[in-house]
Write a protein that holds these residues in place. Structure first.
Motif, PDB file in Angstrom:
ATOM      1  N   GLY A   1      -1.103   5.724  -8.011  1.00 34.05           N
ATOM      2  CA  GLY A   1      -0.484   6.000  -6.720  1.00 34.05           C
ATOM      3  C   GLY A   1      -0.733   4.870  -5.744  1.00 34.05           C
ATOM      4  O   GLY A   1      -1.200   3.787  -6.123  1.00 34.05           O
ATOM      5  N   PHE A   2      -0.421   5.139  -4.466  1.00 32.70           N
ATOM      6  CA  PHE A   2      -0.501   4.096  -3.443  1.00 32.70           C
ATOM      7  C   PHE A   2      -1.893   3.460  -3.345  1.00 32.70           C
ATOM      8  O   PHE A   2      -2.007   2.229  -3.355  1.00 32.70           O
ATOM      9  CB  PHE A   2      -0.058   4.676  -2.086  1.00 32.70           C
ATOM     10  CG  PHE A   2       0.022   3.648  -1.017  1.00 32.70           C
ATOM     11  CD1 PHE A   2       1.166   2.886  -0.834  1.00 32.70           C
ATOM     12  CD2 PHE A   2      -1.063   3.395  -0.187  1.00 32.70           C
ATOM     13  CE1 PHE A   2       1.232   1.913   0.142  1.00 32.70           C
ATOM     14  CE2 PHE A   2      -1.008   2.427   0.796  1.00 32.70           C
ATOM     15  CZ  PHE A   2       0.148   1.680   0.960  1.00 32.70           C
ATOM     16  N   PRO A   3      -2.991   4.255  -3.249  1.00 37.09           N
ATOM     17  CA  PRO A   3      -4.307   3.609  -3.137  1.00 37.09           C
ATOM     18  C   PRO A   3      -4.624   2.724  -4.352  1.00 37.09           C
ATOM     19  O   PRO A   3      -5.357   1.739  -4.234  1.00 37.09           O
ATOM     20  CB  PRO A   3      -5.284   4.794  -3.054  1.00 37.09           C
ATOM     21  CG  PRO A   3      -4.459   5.940  -2.589  1.00 37.09           C
ATOM     22  CD  PRO A   3      -3.097   5.729  -3.177  1.00 37.09           C
ATOM     23  N   ASP A   4      -4.062   3.077  -5.500  1.00 32.06           N
ATOM     24  CA  ASP A   4      -4.332   2.275  -6.706  1.00 32.06           C
ATOM     25  C   ASP A   4      -3.653   0.908  -6.643  1.00 32.06           C
ATOM     26  O   ASP A   4      -4.257  -0.109  -6.989  1.00 32.06           O
ATOM     27  CB  ASP A   4      -3.871   3.039  -7.949  1.00 32.06           C
ATOM     28  CG  ASP A   4      -4.597   4.355  -8.100  1.00 32.06           C
ATOM     29  OD1 ASP A   4      -5.835   4.326  -8.183  1.00 32.06           O
ATOM     30  OD2 ASP A   4      -3.937   5.401  -8.104  1.00 32.06           O
ATOM     31  N   CYS A   5      -2.382   0.883  -6.204  1.00 31.06           N
ATOM     32  CA  CYS A   5      -1.730  -0.433  -6.158  1.00 31.06           C
ATOM     33  C   CYS A   5      -2.323  -1.276  -5.040  1.00 31.06           C
ATOM     34  O   CYS A   5      -2.376  -2.507  -5.140  1.00 31.06           O
ATOM     35  CB  CYS A   5      -0.211  -0.342  -6.079  1.00 31.06           C
ATOM     36  SG  CYS A   5       0.484   0.425  -4.631  1.00 31.06           S
ATOM     37  N   PHE A   6      -2.833  -0.620  -4.002  1.00 25.80           N
ATOM     38  CA  PHE A   6      -3.481  -1.385  -2.932  1.00 25.80           C
ATOM     39  C   PHE A   6      -4.770  -2.034  -3.444  1.00 25.80           C
ATOM     40  O   PHE A   6      -5.061  -3.198  -3.152  1.00 25.80           O
ATOM     41  CB  PHE A   6      -3.766  -0.451  -1.748  1.00 25.80           C
ATOM     42  CG  PHE A   6      -3.620  -1.157  -0.440  1.00 25.80           C
ATOM     43  CD1 PHE A   6      -2.369  -1.526   0.037  1.00 25.80           C
ATOM     44  CD2 PHE A   6      -4.737  -1.489   0.301  1.00 25.80           C
ATOM     45  CE1 PHE A   6      -2.239  -2.208   1.239  1.00 25.80           C
ATOM     46  CE2 PHE A   6      -4.611  -2.172   1.504  1.00 25.80           C
ATOM     47  CZ  PHE A   6      -3.369  -2.528   1.966  1.00 25.80           C
TER      48      PHE A   6
END
Ligand SMILES: NC(=O)c1ccc[n+]([C@@H]2O[C@H](COP(=O)([O-])OP(=O)(O)OC[C@H]3O[C@@H](n4cnc5c(N)ncnc54)[C@H](O)[C@@H]3O)[C@@H](O)[C@H]2O)c1
Length: 374
Positions: free
Chosen positions: A320-325
């Motif tokens: 999810g978003f925190p992972d790609c960040f």
């Protein structure tokens, strides 16, 4: 393991906190050669600063970013502030001898972006710009398909980023809705870097652009009982021509704040005569690939958790978003340490300047209602 890289954040709002979250779980990266820790945070607002007090490695909280830049406990600075402040603060970061992970759009306009890129080059500091979605497993697979497989003659490419919360006319105005703080490029500055990062990295640079720009709501509640003007572009369709393998291919960049039902949808579609690939965060586990054989087949692959940088998270789980960040930060610090090893890197200053050249040409195209050469 090398000594930890000390990170400072200027602008502790929506994105500043996201960085704190990524750095706080750095240990999930497996065998990563660089340690990172958040040591200093600057924000004008006390309530924004206070949130960071819960992070044990943060030893400096300040309202004056010059104090953060003077600290020997800061090696790399991440800056996430309104666009009208990018140029001044980015140049001050470089003058202070720090490395920079800038936020998009890398300056409020083309002139600012060129000044920042030139200062980055002259300083010799390591400078990159934020754009995290290409680090998702599906986006990485799309890059792989586009660059490593035979798609035949390319037919068309669509790359975009859609939001929808502005459909609500009672959503209050903020700095992202006003030219003086967001920039005349409006939604292109807000969402455009996310749309151009992968195509630019694949070497697909527009030769000309025909732009359709829309302003939908000219004012919004100001949060104090009145109304505030909202003079930025809300939606942008950039129809461009890109030369790929000696042929002109239509590449459409879509950036929308008002796209019905799309909370935060990043997508890319690359279609050729023999193959194709589609990925959208709308279906975050799904990669669609096309093959033309005796029959024509769209094949759906259920993706697991495979970012460019290995983590402890099981391969069957969802990203999810925190992972790609987190993956984007890993790419930044790996490249800074000379260890990117062919993996996908963050947006370069040159790519950021090219994005502004495209958006600047789009403004001219829209006002003349004609295609503009780049
Ligand atoms: N990469 C992404 O997905 C993504 C998403 C949203 C925003 N952004 C970008 O991040 C940047 C910030 O956006 P945001 O949504 O976090 O905004 P935000 O309004 O939530 O936060 C900005 C913060 O900067 C602080 N600030 C303003 N002037 C300052 C100064 N002189 N010194 C210190 N702090 C100051 C404000 O008090 C605020 O807390 C913009 O460039 C935006 O385009 C990137």
């Amino acid at each position: 393991m090398s000594a930890a890289v000390n990170i400072g954040i200027i602008g502790g709002g929506l994105m500043g906190r996201e960085v704190a979250s990524a750095l706080a779980r750095w240990f999930v990266l497996e065998g990563f050669p660089v340690q990172a820790r958040l040591t200093a945070v600057c924000d004008l607002k006390e309530n924004q600063r206070e949130w960071f007090r819960q992070i044990p490695t943060v030893s400096l909280l300040t309202a004056d970013y010059h104090e953060l830049l003077a600290s020997p406990e800061v090696d790399v600075v991440y800056v996430a502030v309104p666009h009208n402040l990018h140029e001044t603060i980015y140049l001050d970061v470089l003058k202070a001898g720090k490395d920079l992970l800038a936020e998009k759009p890398f300056g409020i306009d083309l002139t600012a972006a060129r000044n920042i890129a030139e200062a980055a080059r002259a300083s010799g500091r390591f400078v990159r710009c934020s754009s995290e979605f290409p680090f998702l497993p599906g986006a990485q697979r799309a890059v792989h398909v586009a660059s490593q497989t035979n798609l035949g003659r390319l037919l068309e490419i669509r790359s975009g980023f859609h939001h929808s919360s502005d459909l609500d006319p009672t959503k209050p105005a903020n700095w992202k809705r006003q030219v003086k703080t967001c920039g005349a490029i409006g939604v292109m500055g807000d969402l455009g870097m996310h749309a151009v990062h992968v195509p630019f990295r694949l070497g697909w640079n527009p030769k000309r652009v025909y732009a359709q720009l829309q302003k939908i709501y000219a004012e919004r509640p100001d949060g104090k009982g009145g109304m505030a003007p909202c003079d930025t572009w809300d939606n942008a369709l950039l129809h461009t021509d890109v030369e790929i393998d000696g042929r002109e291919v239509p590449v459409r960049f879509e950036m929308k704040r008002l796209a019905p039902g799309e909370t935060n949808t990043w997508y890319i579609e690359i279609l050729g005569t023999d193959g194709g690939v589609k990925f959208s965060t709308k279906e975050p586990k799904t990669l669609w690939t096309f093959q033309r054989g005796k029959e024509q087949i769209w094949q759906r692959t259920d993706l697991g958790f495979h970012g460019p940088f290995p983590t402890i998270t099981g391969g069957i789980f969802e990203a999810g978003f925190p992972d790609c960040f987190l993956q984007m930060w890993a790419a930044y610090l790996a490249e800074r340490a000379g260890g990117l090893a062919g993996k996908f890197g963050c947006v370069t200053p040159d790519e950021a300047v090219r994005s502004h050249e495209l958006f600047d040409a789009a403004l001219r195209s829209h006002s003349s209602r004609a295609a503009v050469e780049l």
